[in-house]
Design an enzyme around this catalytic site. Structure first.
Site, short mmCIF file in Angstrom:
data_model
loop_
_atom_site.label_atom_id
_atom_site.label_comp_id
_atom_site.label_asym_id
_atom_site.label_seq_id
_atom_site.Cartn_x
_atom_site.Cartn_y
_atom_site.Cartn_z
N GLU A 96 -4.77 8.72 -2.14
CA GLU A 96 -4.12 8.61 -0.84
C GLU A 96 -5.07 9.39 0.05
O GLU A 96 -5.15 10.60 -0.03
CB GLU A 96 -2.72 9.23 -0.89
CG GLU A 96 -1.94 9.12 0.41
CD GLU A 96 -2.46 10.02 1.50
OE1 GLU A 96 -2.70 9.53 2.60
OE2 GLU A 96 -2.67 11.20 1.24
N CYS B 41 -6.22 15.58 0.23
CA CYS B 41 -5.68 14.61 1.18
C CYS B 41 -4.18 14.80 1.40
O CYS B 41 -3.60 14.16 2.25
CB CYS B 41 -6.01 13.18 0.76
SG CYS B 41 -5.56 12.76 -0.91
N GLU C 232 -6.76 13.48 11.59
CA GLU C 232 -6.96 14.46 10.52
C GLU C 232 -8.21 15.30 10.77
O GLU C 232 -9.24 14.79 11.21
CB GLU C 232 -7.10 13.74 9.18
CG GLU C 232 -7.37 14.70 8.04
CD GLU C 232 -7.59 14.00 6.71
OE1 GLU C 232 -7.23 14.58 5.69
OE2 GLU C 232 -8.12 12.88 6.70
#
Length: 189
Positions: free
Chosen positions: A16, A53, A145
């Site tokens: 992921e 992650c 992110e």
């Protein structure tokens, strides 16, 4: 994934990737355990130099008197962090660039940072902590992110703000869960 699967002896691949994962701190938890939550959060977003992650990239919490204790404890922990070492030059460059972008973004405020007075060997970086409020978050593009030891604090003062936030978090684990399960009432405050 294709390379791992096409080997003579395939290697299972589970991933992921590229997700800014939100954490929601509810009012009762913040009242009862603000300092321990701050300590756990610091450990979580700096573990492995923030290169997981599943690292919490955004933290939503209610604006309250306990919020100051929480933020101050987290600020102290970040400021006291040792240097972290990123895995590759490309991750290092991306982190450095994303951090510079966040520092220049008027929608966020830098709360704490370990300056680059870190060892020159390898790809050493310092942790950073940013904050904003829910209105600013909702009107800005702040859900990208930053892969590395940093997170964004987002305070909210209204229930409707918190219920709209996960829908805007493209790529987050929570959004994926909500979309797949069609559960938009997961947060009952």
């Amino acid at each position: 994934m294709d390379v791992a699967g096409s080997r003579p002896e395939p290697i299972p691949f589970y991933a992921e990737m590229s997700s800014t994962n939100p954490v929601f701190i509810l009012p009762g938890a913040l009242r009862e355990r603000s300092e321990s939550i701050a300590a756990g959060l610091h450990t979580s977003f700096t573990m492995g130099a923030g290169q997981f992650c599943t690292k919490p990239g955004m933290v939503f919490f209610p604006h309250s008197s306990e919020a100051a204790t929480f933020t101050d404890k987290l600020r102290q922990l970040v400021a006291g962090s040792a240097p972290f070492h990123l895995l590759t030059k490309s991750i290092y460059s991306s982190y450095d660039s994303a951090l510079a972008g966040a520092k220049n973004n008027t929608a966020v405020r830098l709360v704490a940072e370990v300056r680059k007075a870190v060892p020159a060997c390898g790809f050493a970086v310092g942790a950073a902590l940013f904050e904003t409020d829910a209105d600013t978050f909702l009107s800005s593009d702040l859900d990208a992110e930053i892969f590395g030891p940093t997170t964004l604090l987002v305070s909210h003062s209204k229930r409707d703000q918190i219920l709209r936030l996960p829908v805007l978090s493209k790529g987050s684990l929570l959004r994926q869960f909500m979309v797949q399960r069609r559960i938009f009432t997961i947060l009952r405050i």
